[in-house]
Write a protein that holds these residues in place. Structure first.
Motif, PDB file in Angstrom:
ATOM      1  N   ARG A 191      52.602  51.481 109.022  1.00  0.00           N
ATOM      2  CA  ARG A 191      51.495  51.918 109.742  1.00  0.00           C
ATOM      3  C   ARG A 191      50.858  50.867 110.606  1.00  0.00           C
ATOM      4  NH1 ARG A 191      50.307  57.269 108.291  1.00  0.00           N
ATOM      5  NH2 ARG A 191      48.346  57.133 109.460  1.00  0.00           N
ATOM      6  N   HIS A 192      50.944  49.733 110.358  1.00  0.00           N
ATOM      7  CA  HIS A 192      50.484  48.501 111.184  1.00  0.00           C
ATOM      8  C   HIS A 192      51.570  48.430 112.097  1.00  0.00           C
ATOM      9  CE1 HIS A 192      49.104  44.520 112.015  1.00  0.00           C
ATOM     10  NE2 HIS A 192      47.876  44.922 111.411  1.00  0.00           N
ATOM     11  N   THR A 205      47.381  47.820 107.514  1.00  0.00           N
ATOM     12  CA  THR A 205      47.819  49.197 107.665  1.00  0.00           C
ATOM     13  C   THR A 205      46.893  49.787 108.764  1.00  0.00           C
ATOM     14  OG1 THR A 205      47.911  51.468 106.551  1.00  0.00           O
ATOM     15  CG2 THR A 205      46.142  49.923 106.041  1.00  0.00           C
ATOM     16  N   ASN A 243      49.578  50.224  97.728  1.00  0.00           N
ATOM     17  CA  ASN A 243      50.385  49.037  98.183  1.00  0.00           C
ATOM     18  C   ASN A 243      49.558  47.944  97.889  1.00  0.00           C
ATOM     19  OD1 ASN A 243      52.541  50.484  99.503  1.00  0.00           O
ATOM     20  ND2 ASN A 243      51.167  51.046 101.043  1.00  0.00           N
ATOM     21  N   GLY A 278      49.717  53.343 102.722  1.00  0.00           N
ATOM     22  CA  GLY A 278      49.121  52.225 103.052  1.00  0.00           C
ATOM     23  C   GLY A 278      47.990  51.914 102.118  1.00  0.00           C
ATOM     24  N   THR A 304      52.553  47.536 105.895  1.00  0.00           N
ATOM     25  CA  THR A 304      53.172  48.654 105.839  1.00  0.00           C
ATOM     26  C   THR A 304      53.230  48.967 107.299  1.00  0.00           C
ATOM     27  OG1 THR A 304      50.934  49.968 106.502  1.00  0.00           O
ATOM     28  CG2 THR A 304      51.379  49.166 104.315  1.00  0.00           C
TER      29      THR A 304
END
Length: 505
Positions: free
Chosen positions: A412-413, A471, A455, A451, A410
């Motif tokens: 966010r990673h 994530t 997902n 996330g 995602t």
């Protein structure tokens, strides 16, 4: 002129009132509330020791428990004053409460005072202060003529420039003979100075009966209102389409007063604008408090009923404040419900107070408010007509496959804070809890941040045995909780296990 003498005792005058009592004027609505007992003395039995006392030598007197609710003796009506205290932006302090109810010999009367709360002389715009100079209410919803209430000053009102004459209707309700400008436009007070107020609460000259509803006295920046309801039948006037429906026990203690179980004698309930709508839709809900008590602590929640079990959908958290609904109070809340992704709320075509929620499938839902009379909460059912809720990943995810493992990354990673982290999803033989699609697709326990499980679930297909989601720590905590490394759950008939991976930040 600095007035320091006490007003006349109201011990006898308050006798027989169906009172709801408040603490001090301006009390924060989150404070604890202990309802005062209803007065039981008759006027001839009451002593003249006085219940109005100043808090110090500079303050006007007031009852320890200002009475804001009265039941009329002239007809089956209850009056509820929205607040016993008011402050204006220019430093005026107003106290106002019911002194006595309406009988055949006198109308319902409100008593109080206006004080200059500033440390300097000030001229107050009396004509703009609700309940003081703004003495003519707006009409309640649904009426278009001769349906107002008026605060007619009495001879004990020290601001009045005219004291109107009063009479009674054929039904016995008190009314004013002529509506005129009874109060001055302005009045100047020294610092801390105050004047006595007293009003008869009466109807229009040509008014027939006493319509129920909310009568608002609106000032420039503040408002005061009087709610009127049928004393004998304070409950809803229409029957629910779910009448007779039996529901499983609701989570929590104290139970729920359901709208479809309410009758005309039910004093507090949640009323929906519709009970069956086609997705996508907007439904309004109103919490009505026609009781003599302050109800607390109000927060709204959406649940779905599936296979005889309640599932909490949204919101995922509440503020810690304890919200109060006063006697006669109304609180409105709206649900904007979508079968797919929610459409943002604009400024011209919808009301944004409430909840906007996407990915809601067809079925029966409950909107529950944290206000209750004899119950902890009040709620209403609504049926949403539409297809099954879809479970789809968030935007901008990427996937890679290695054998029977799919890795989902995602946005966010990203190597920034919160620290990067992972979790994995696999099939399981058993589960300790069940979740539904509406929970997977909302924010909260299983998807607090992008996330989450949405997902992972779409990628665990028949030929995939494990899904790893890259994530960050917050998203992983949203899936598992802050103090757990694994969880088992059932989703759409299949058991799953989710495990916390390593933090990579």
């Amino acid at each position: 002129m600095h007035r320091r003498a006490l007003l006349a005792s109201v011990t006898g005058a308050m006798a027989g009132l169906a009172g709801c009592s408040f603490g001090t004027l301006g009390t924060d609505e989150t404070d604890e509330v202990t309802p005062a007992p209803r007065p039981v003395q008759s006027p001839t039995e009451a002593s003249d020791s006085g219940t109005e006392t100043p808090t110090d030598t500079d303050d006007p007197p007031r009852p320890e428990d200002p009475t804001t609710v009265v039941e009329l003796a002239t007809g089956p009506r209850t009056y509820a004053l929205s607040s016993p205290g008011l402050h204006t932006d220019d430093g005026a302090r107003i106290g106002l409460w019911f002194d006595r109810t309406a009988t055949d010999s006198h109308p319902a009367t409100l008593r109080g005072w206006l004080q200059n709360g500033n440390e300097f002389e000030n001229t107050f715009r009396i004509e703009w202060i609700p309940g003081v100079g703004r003495t003519h209410s707006r009409q309640p919803s649904g009426y278009d003529h001769e349906a107002r209430l008026h605060l007619a000053p009495t001879e004990n009102n020290e601001l009045a420039v005219e004291v109107p004459s009063l009479g009674r209707t054929e039904e016995g309700y008190w009314r004013v003979d002529d509506v005129g400008p009874w109060m001055p436009e302005t009045h100047r007070l020294d610092p801390g100075d105050w004047v006595q107020l007293e009003y008869a609460l009466v109807g229009e000259p040509g008014q027939s009966g006493r319509p129920t509803g909310t009568y608002e006295f609106r000032g420039r920046d503040e408002s005061l209102s009087i709610s009127v309801w049928d004393t004998r039948n304070p409950g809803p006037e229409t029957e629910s389409r779910f009448a007779g429906r039996s529901l499983p026990p609701f989570p929590g203690d104290g139970g729920v007063q359901w709208f479809h179980e309410a009758d005309k004698t039910t004093p507090a309930f949640v009323r929906p604008t519709a009970e069956r709508v086609q997705l996508d839709a907007q439904v309004g809900f109103e919490m009505v408090n026609n009781s003599h008590e302050r109800l607390q602590c109000g927060h709204w929640d959406l649940y779905k009923l599936v296979d005889g079990e309640w599932f909490h959908i949204a919101p995922t958290g509440h503020t810690a404040d304890c919200r109060i609904l006063v006697p006669g109070g109304r609180e409105q809340w709206g649900l904007r419900a979508f079968n797919r992704q929610a459409v943002g709320c604009g400024t011209g075509d919808c009301h944004c107070d409430g909840l906007t929620q996407g990915y809601l499938g067809g079925g029966e839902y409950a909107v529950v408010a944290g206000y209750g009379h004899t119950t902890t909460e009040s709620g209403a059912l609504v049926e949403l007509i539409g297809g099954r809720a879809a479970v789809t990943p968030t935007d901008s995810v990427s996937t890679a496959r290695d054998g029977d493992t799919v890795t989902v990354t995602t946005d966010r990673h990203d190597g920034e804070r919160p620290a990067d982290a992972t979790f994995s999803l696999t099939h399981a033989d058993s589960a300790s809890e069940r979740i539904i699609a509406e929970q997977v697709m909302t924010s909260g326990r299983f998807a607090t941040y992008e996330g989450g499980l949405r997902n992972a679930l779409p990628f665990l297909t028949d030929d995939v045995s494990r899904v790893v989601v890259k994530t960050d720590e917050q998203a992983v905590d949203g899936v598992l909780g802050y103090d757990s490394d694994s969880r088992r759950f059932e989703f759409r008939g299949q058991a799953y296990k989710v495990d916390r991976g390593r933090s990579t930040g």
